[in-house]
Motif scaffolding. Sequence first.
Motif, short mmCIF file in Angstrom:
data_model
loop_
_atom_site.label_atom_id
_atom_site.label_comp_id
_atom_site.label_asym_id
_atom_site.label_seq_id
_atom_site.Cartn_x
_atom_site.Cartn_y
_atom_site.Cartn_z
N CYS A 184 9.12 43.68 14.66
CA CYS A 184 9.77 44.68 15.43
C CYS A 184 9.66 45.95 14.58
O CYS A 184 10.91 45.83 13.51
N GLU A 185 9.50 46.86 14.83
CA GLU A 185 8.61 47.34 13.29
C GLU A 185 8.97 48.97 13.34
O GLU A 185 8.24 49.44 14.80
N LEU A 186 10.07 50.31 13.11
CA LEU A 186 9.35 51.62 13.97
C LEU A 186 8.26 52.01 13.16
O LEU A 186 7.95 52.39 11.97
N ALA A 187 7.07 52.88 13.31
CA ALA A 187 6.44 52.91 13.27
C ALA A 187 5.99 54.65 13.27
O ALA A 187 6.59 55.19 13.92
N ILE A 188 5.75 55.24 11.66
CA ILE A 188 5.47 56.65 11.34
C ILE A 188 4.49 57.37 11.69
O ILE A 188 2.95 56.46 10.67
N VAL A 189 3.89 58.14 11.83
CA VAL A 189 2.56 58.99 11.85
C VAL A 189 3.02 60.03 11.90
O VAL A 189 3.25 60.85 11.76
N VAL A 190 1.21 59.95 11.23
CA VAL A 190 1.84 61.59 10.12
C VAL A 190 1.06 62.43 10.35
O VAL A 190 0.33 61.92 11.55
N GLY A 191 1.65 63.64 10.52
CA GLY A 191 1.34 65.21 11.35
C GLY A 191 0.04 66.37 10.89
O GLY A 191 -0.70 66.90 11.43
N ARG A 192 0.07 66.17 9.41
CA ARG A 192 -0.47 66.72 8.77
C ARG A 192 -0.86 66.05 7.48
O ARG A 192 0.27 65.89 6.95
N PRO A 193 -1.94 66.87 6.68
CA PRO A 193 -2.30 66.65 5.34
C PRO A 193 -0.54 66.87 4.79
O PRO A 193 -0.54 67.59 4.62
N ALA A 194 -0.82 65.22 3.81
CA ALA A 194 0.86 65.35 3.08
C ALA A 194 0.43 65.02 1.42
O ALA A 194 -0.31 63.77 0.73
N ARG A 195 0.37 65.87 0.50
CA ARG A 195 0.71 65.58 -1.19
C ARG A 195 1.56 66.16 -2.28
O ARG A 195 2.02 66.97 -1.55
N ASN A 196 1.87 64.97 -2.56
CA ASN A 196 2.96 65.25 -3.76
C ASN A 196 3.99 65.90 -3.27
O ASN A 196 4.73 66.66 -3.07
N VAL A 197 4.28 65.21 -1.85
CA VAL A 197 5.62 65.93 -0.65
C VAL A 197 6.94 64.92 -1.06
O VAL A 197 7.07 64.08 -2.16
N THR A 198 8.22 65.88 -1.56
CA THR A 198 9.62 65.09 -1.23
C THR A 198 9.98 64.97 -0.52
O THR A 198 10.00 65.18 0.70
N LYS A 199 10.82 64.12 -1.29
CA LYS A 199 12.19 63.42 0.41
C LYS A 199 12.31 64.41 1.08
O LYS A 199 12.78 64.77 2.24
N ALA A 200 13.03 65.93 0.24
CA ALA A 200 13.18 67.33 1.51
C ALA A 200 12.72 67.60 2.09
O ALA A 200 13.03 68.34 3.44
N ASP A 201 11.11 67.92 2.24
CA ASP A 201 10.35 68.05 2.84
C ASP A 201 9.32 67.03 3.83
O ASP A 201 8.83 67.18 4.48
N ALA A 202 9.85 65.91 3.09
CA ALA A 202 9.01 65.22 4.42
C ALA A 202 9.06 65.03 5.50
O ALA A 202 7.53 64.57 7.01
N TYR A 203 10.39 64.94 6.63
CA TYR A 203 9.95 65.02 7.64
C TYR A 203 9.24 65.96 8.24
O TYR A 203 8.78 66.09 9.23
N ALA A 204 8.79 67.39 7.36
CA ALA A 204 8.00 68.33 7.92
C ALA A 204 6.32 67.80 7.68
O ALA A 204 5.47 68.26 8.75
N TYR A 205 6.01 66.55 7.91
CA TYR A 205 5.36 65.83 7.92
C TYR A 205 5.18 65.43 8.66
O TYR A 205 3.57 64.74 8.74
N ILE A 206 5.42 65.06 9.40
CA ILE A 206 5.38 63.24 10.75
C ILE A 206 4.99 63.76 11.86
O ILE A 206 5.90 65.11 12.76
N ALA A 207 4.25 64.04 12.79
CA ALA A 207 3.43 64.42 14.16
C ALA A 207 4.92 63.56 14.85
O ALA A 207 5.06 63.89 16.21
N GLY A 208 5.37 62.42 15.07
CA GLY A 208 6.20 61.13 15.44
C GLY A 208 6.55 59.71 15.18
O GLY A 208 5.96 59.46 14.22
N TYR A 209 6.48 59.79 15.71
CA TYR A 209 6.94 57.80 15.80
C TYR A 209 6.75 56.81 17.30
O TYR A 209 6.77 56.86 18.34
N THR A 210 6.97 55.79 16.77
CA THR A 210 6.11 54.58 18.36
C THR A 210 6.78 53.39 17.61
O THR A 210 7.01 52.88 16.47
N VAL A 211 6.65 51.92 18.23
CA VAL A 211 7.40 51.12 18.62
C VAL A 211 5.78 50.07 18.21
O VAL A 211 4.56 50.29 18.84
#
Length: 248
Positions: free
Chosen positions: A98-125
Motif C-alpha cells: 500500500c503506497e501513497l502515489a504522488i502525481v506531478v502537476g507541472r514541469p519541475a527542475r531544481n525544485v527546493t523542498k520549500a517549493d515542492a508542493y506547488a509542483y504536485i497535482a494530487g495524490y492517489t493510492v
Amino acid sequence: MKHARIAYEGRVQQAWEDSGMVRLADGRRVAETEVVWLPPVTPGTILALGLNYADHAAEIASQAPDEPMVFLKGANTLVGHRAFTPRPDDASNMHYECELAIVVGRPARNVTKADAYAYIAGYTVANDYAVRNYLEGFYRPNFRIKSRDNCTPIGPWLVDAADIPDPMDLSLTTRVNGVTTQEGTTRDMLFDVPFLIEYFSSFMTLQPGDLILTGTPKGTVNVMPGDEVVTEIESIGALYNTIIARRP
C-alpha cells in the motif's frame, strides 16, 4: 476534488466522486460497480521507492537505505480499481504494498523542498505487488518483480493536492478478505514528499503526469488467488483488487 478515469457506455471519460456515487460529465450519477475503472492518470515516468519505511526494511531483514532506493516501472504495470492481478504459479511469496502515489502537476527542475508542493497535482493510492522470490537484490529489484503486466493497481481517485493539507500525516491500511493486515502512517517515511520532489528534480525534469510511488510500511503478507486486497489511504480512497492465478 476527487477525479477518475472510467469506461462507461462504450467510451472512456472523466468522472468525479459525488456522495459515494460516480458523477459523469453529463451530470448523471451511477454506482461505482456500474463502471470500468481505469488508472486515474495516464503516466509519464513512473518512479518507485523501495524500503522507504524503516519498519518495512526491518520486516524483510534489510538495512534501511541512506538515500532513496529508486527503480522505474513500465506503464503496462498499471491497472484500475476493482481489476485483477495475476499471481505467477511459481510465486512462493507475493505480497501487496500500500503506497501513497504522488502525481506531478507541472514541469519541475531544481525544485527546493520549500517549493515542492506547488509542483504536485494530487495524490492517489497504489498497490505495488512484489513477487519476493524473484528478487535479485534489495538495491536492484529484479525487473520481473516490478514491471509485470497488471501488477500495480492504482486509484480509484486522483485527489487534488489542495484537498490534502498534509500528505505526511495520512494513515495507510490494507485488508485481505476483510481482515486488517497492514497499518501505518506516512509520518514514518524515511524520505518524505518534499524531499523526493527536490531529489528527483535535482537531476531530471519531472513532467506533468509523472508518478512517484513512495513505498510501504510493515505488514506485508503473502496473498493467493481468490484473495480480495483493499489498500486504503486516509482522505484519498480505498482501492480494491483481486488476485487471480496465471502461469509465469
